[in-house]
Design a protein around this motif. Structure first.
Motif, short mmCIF file in Angstrom:
data_model
loop_
_atom_site.label_atom_id
_atom_site.label_comp_id
_atom_site.label_asym_id
_atom_site.label_seq_id
_atom_site.Cartn_x
_atom_site.Cartn_y
_atom_site.Cartn_z
N ALA A 119 3.80 -2.94 -1.12
CA ALA A 119 4.69 -2.18 -0.24
C ALA A 119 4.26 -0.73 -0.14
CB ALA A 119 6.13 -2.26 -0.75
N GLN A 120 3.48 -0.26 -1.12
CA GLN A 120 3.03 1.13 -1.12
C GLN A 120 1.76 1.33 -0.30
OE1 GLN A 120 5.07 3.35 -2.66
NE2 GLN A 120 6.31 1.50 -2.88
N VAL A 121 1.13 0.23 0.13
CA VAL A 121 -0.12 0.33 0.89
C VAL A 121 0.19 0.60 2.35
CG1 VAL A 121 -2.21 -0.86 1.58
CG2 VAL A 121 -1.26 -1.25 -0.70
N GLN A 122 -0.32 1.68 2.88
CA GLN A 122 -0.05 2.05 4.26
C GLN A 122 -0.93 1.24 5.22
OE1 GLN A 122 -0.80 6.29 4.12
NE2 GLN A 122 1.39 6.71 4.00
N ALA A 123 -0.40 1.01 6.40
CA ALA A 123 -1.19 0.34 7.43
C ALA A 123 -2.13 1.34 8.08
CB ALA A 123 -0.27 -0.27 8.47
N CYS A 124 -3.19 0.84 8.70
CA CYS A 124 -4.15 1.71 9.38
C CYS A 124 -3.47 2.46 10.52
CB CYS A 124 -5.31 0.87 9.92
SG CYS A 124 -6.56 1.85 10.77
N PRO A 125 -3.55 3.78 10.55
CA PRO A 125 -2.89 4.58 11.60
C PRO A 125 -3.53 4.38 12.97
CG PRO A 125 -3.48 5.93 9.70
CD PRO A 125 -4.22 4.63 9.57
N SER A 126 -2.89 4.95 13.98
CA SER A 126 -3.42 4.92 15.34
C SER A 126 -4.61 5.86 15.46
CB SER A 126 -2.34 5.33 16.33
OG SER A 126 -2.00 6.70 16.11
N ASN A 172 -12.78 2.74 5.16
CA ASN A 172 -12.84 3.09 3.74
C ASN A 172 -11.46 3.34 3.13
OD1 ASN A 172 -15.63 2.93 3.76
ND2 ASN A 172 -15.91 5.12 4.16
N ARG A 173 -10.48 3.64 3.99
CA ARG A 173 -9.17 4.03 3.47
C ARG A 173 -8.10 2.93 3.59
NH1 ARG A 173 -7.81 9.73 3.12
NH2 ARG A 173 -5.70 9.13 3.67
N TYR A 174 -8.20 2.08 4.61
CA TYR A 174 -7.08 1.19 4.91
C TYR A 174 -7.51 -0.28 4.89
CZ TYR A 174 -5.05 5.60 6.26
OH TYR A 174 -4.59 6.90 6.25
N HIS A 175 -6.66 -1.12 4.27
CA HIS A 175 -6.99 -2.53 4.08
C HIS A 175 -7.05 -3.31 5.39
CE1 HIS A 175 -2.64 -2.60 4.59
NE2 HIS A 175 -2.69 -3.92 4.73
N ASP A 176 -6.29 -2.86 6.39
CA ASP A 176 -6.24 -3.62 7.64
C ASP A 176 -7.02 -2.94 8.77
OD1 ASP A 176 -4.52 -1.46 7.73
OD2 ASP A 176 -3.04 -2.46 9.00
N ALA A 177 -7.88 -1.98 8.42
CA ALA A 177 -8.70 -1.31 9.45
C ALA A 177 -9.80 -2.26 9.91
CB ALA A 177 -9.32 -0.04 8.88
N LYS A 210 -6.54 5.37 29.86
CA LYS A 210 -5.23 5.67 30.46
C LYS A 210 -4.10 5.39 29.47
CE LYS A 210 -6.53 4.98 35.31
NZ LYS A 210 -7.98 4.94 35.08
N LYS A 211 -4.30 5.85 28.25
CA LYS A 211 -3.30 5.67 27.19
C LYS A 211 -3.11 6.98 26.44
CE LYS A 211 -4.21 0.76 26.29
NZ LYS A 211 -2.85 0.29 26.63
N ARG A 212 -1.89 7.18 25.94
CA ARG A 212 -1.62 8.36 25.13
C ARG A 212 -2.15 8.18 23.72
NH1 ARG A 212 4.48 10.59 26.58
NH2 ARG A 212 4.07 11.05 28.78
N ASP A 213 -2.16 6.94 23.25
CA ASP A 213 -2.67 6.63 21.92
C ASP A 213 -2.98 5.13 21.88
OD1 ASP A 213 -3.46 6.95 19.33
OD2 ASP A 213 -1.49 7.44 18.51
N ILE A 214 -3.70 4.69 20.86
CA ILE A 214 -4.07 3.28 20.77
C ILE A 214 -4.40 2.93 19.32
CG2 ILE A 214 -6.54 3.68 21.18
CD1 ILE A 214 -6.53 1.11 22.91
N GLN A 215 -4.17 1.70 18.94
CA GLN A 215 -4.56 1.24 17.62
C GLN A 215 -6.06 0.97 17.58
OE1 GLN A 215 -2.57 1.09 14.92
NE2 GLN A 215 -0.92 1.93 16.19
N LEU A 216 -6.69 1.23 16.44
CA LEU A 216 -8.13 1.04 16.34
C LEU A 216 -8.53 -0.41 16.58
CD1 LEU A 216 -7.88 3.89 15.12
CD2 LEU A 216 -9.57 3.24 13.41
#
Length: 416
Positions: free
Chosen positions: A102-109, A191-196, A145-151
């Motif tokens: 639960a402490q592991v963060q998801a990969c950010p946008s 290198n930082r996120y498990h779901d990247a 044409k997006k403000r942000d996007i997931q990797l």
């Protein structure tokens, strides 16, 4: 309301004064998310521009004060209220089992990863490099044409489609800069996120940007005389050009000079370049006797610490101060020599000219021995060989007295 003399005023490339006011975070939604409120005054007259600015700034500041969030109670009251709110929530919320996952963060946008990258490398990368990273993300999101996007939503097909479009608009080196910046963001995420994404879609495109670079051509003395004459009436641009001719410095290095960068070292008046394009850029360059009086006069009358006025008023995110001067030099060159056949003759050609003169042991002085290659590299801020002895132990081997001897070999007919 008292407004400082030239607050909120900058110039565009044509010399027209422009108002630029930073928009606070709590007002950005009213201005389409923009960071700056920018409006042209339509005039090159600083006095008229100040009058225009004063009326706009007063109205903007009044609006800012109206919209500024009003704190409720004292600072300590706010903190206590926040803690009490959390306490009330925990009483009503059902108990949960602790889990390490639960402490592991998801990969950010993408935007969040960009911010993490810039924060992590703010001390290790130059401002210009970080600015290119920011620009690459902006251009990619504009294409999507997006403000942000997931990797994970960006795949190799998306990337190649964007690159195909860029090839019709940008130079290969610019595209390569974008790819390199985005690839590093993806590497950091992996290198930082498990779901990247484990596959980096920015690697392996083989643009061969280096082979596409066009080498600069050196001005003949006659051509340089014409360009210099075309700058008549533009004292700052002529002074910048003279320093370039007799020092071999990059344009942005010259425009970044402050009065504190002109100092005597071992009895020799020198330019001190503290940083630049590469690690080897930090160096000292003796001031040529032909421009010594000019340099001393510039040091005595700085503009907010800078030697040149136009450089002192430029405020860019990437820290560059040479934009105006680059455009002015190009205009003078085109006016003097025309546009056809001069594409590879630019301000940077002055560096090549100085290197050529030193390699030939001077101009018009008979057959002299060339200046040692490692000394030319030292003056120009290039890497000095590949061996450990040059890279580590010989960093400060040349004294200003020795380097002055080489600099004095440089001469031009247009000023002698």
């Amino acid at each position: 309301m008292q407004i400082k003399k030239d607050s909120y005023l900058v110039t565009d490339p044509a010399g027209v004064w422009v108002i630029r006011i930073t928009i606070p975070p709590y007002m950005k939604h009213l201005f389409g998310g923009k960071s700056y409120f920018i409006r042209s005054t339509g005039t090159v007259d600083i006095r008229k521009a100040r009058l225009f600015r004063d009326r706009i700034a007063v109205e903007f500041n009044n609006l800012r004060e109206q919209l500024r969030p009003k704190p409720q109670g004292s600072r300590i009251d706010q903190i206590l209220g926040e803690l009490r709110g959390i306490s009330n929530y925990t009483k009503d919320a059902p108990p949960t089992q602790y889990s390490p996952l639960a402490q592991v963060q998801a990969c950010p946008s993408l935007l969040s990863m960009r911010d993490i990258y810039i924060l992590q490398f703010s001390e290790k990368r130059k401002l210009t490099t970080l600015s290119k990273t920011n620009k690459a993300v902006e251009v990619l999101l504009e294409y999507l044409k997006k403000r942000d996007i997931q990797l994970r939503d960006i795949n190799r097909t998306t990337v190649t489609g964007w690159l195909d479009k860029l090839k019709t608009e940008k130079a290969l080196q610019t595209i390569q800069n974008y790819i390199s910046a985005l690839a590093q963001i993806w590497d950091l995420a992996r290198n930082r996120y498990h779901d990247a994404p484990q596959d980096n879609p920015w690697r392996g495109h083989g643009l061969e940007a280096k082979s596409s670079k066009v080498s600069y051509e050196v001005f003949t003395h006659a051509e340089l005389a014409k360009v210099f004459a075309a700058m008549e009436g533009d004292e700052e641009m002529q002074n910048v050009t003279l320093i370039g001719m007799y020092s071999g410095m990059r344009l942005n290095e010259i425009c970044s000079l402050r009065s504190s960068n002109i100092k005597e070292i071992e009895g020799v008046l020198c330019f001190e370049v503290t940083e630049g394009k590469t690690k080897s850029a930090a160096r000292i360059i003796p001031v040529h006797s032909m421009i010594k009086a000019l340099v001393l006069s510039l040091r005595e009358k700085p503009y907010n610490g800078f030697l040149f006025y136009r450089a002192s008023i430029i405020d860019r995110a990437d820290g560059k101060r040479s934009t105006w001067h680059s455009q002015r030099f190009t205009r003078a060159k085109r006016k003097a020599l025309g546009e056809q056949g001069t594409e590879r003759k630019v301000f940077h050609s002055l560096r090549h000219a100085l290197a050529q003169i030193l390699d030939r042991g001077g101009v018009g002085r008979g057959k002299l021995k060339p200046v040692p290659e490692d000394r030319i590299a030292l003056l120009l801020g290039h890497e000095r060989g590949k061996t450990e002895s040059f890279k580590t132990y010989s960093k400060h081997a040349a004294s200003p007295v020795e380097l002055q001897k080489y600099i004095e070999l440089v001469s031009y007919e247009i000023t002698e």
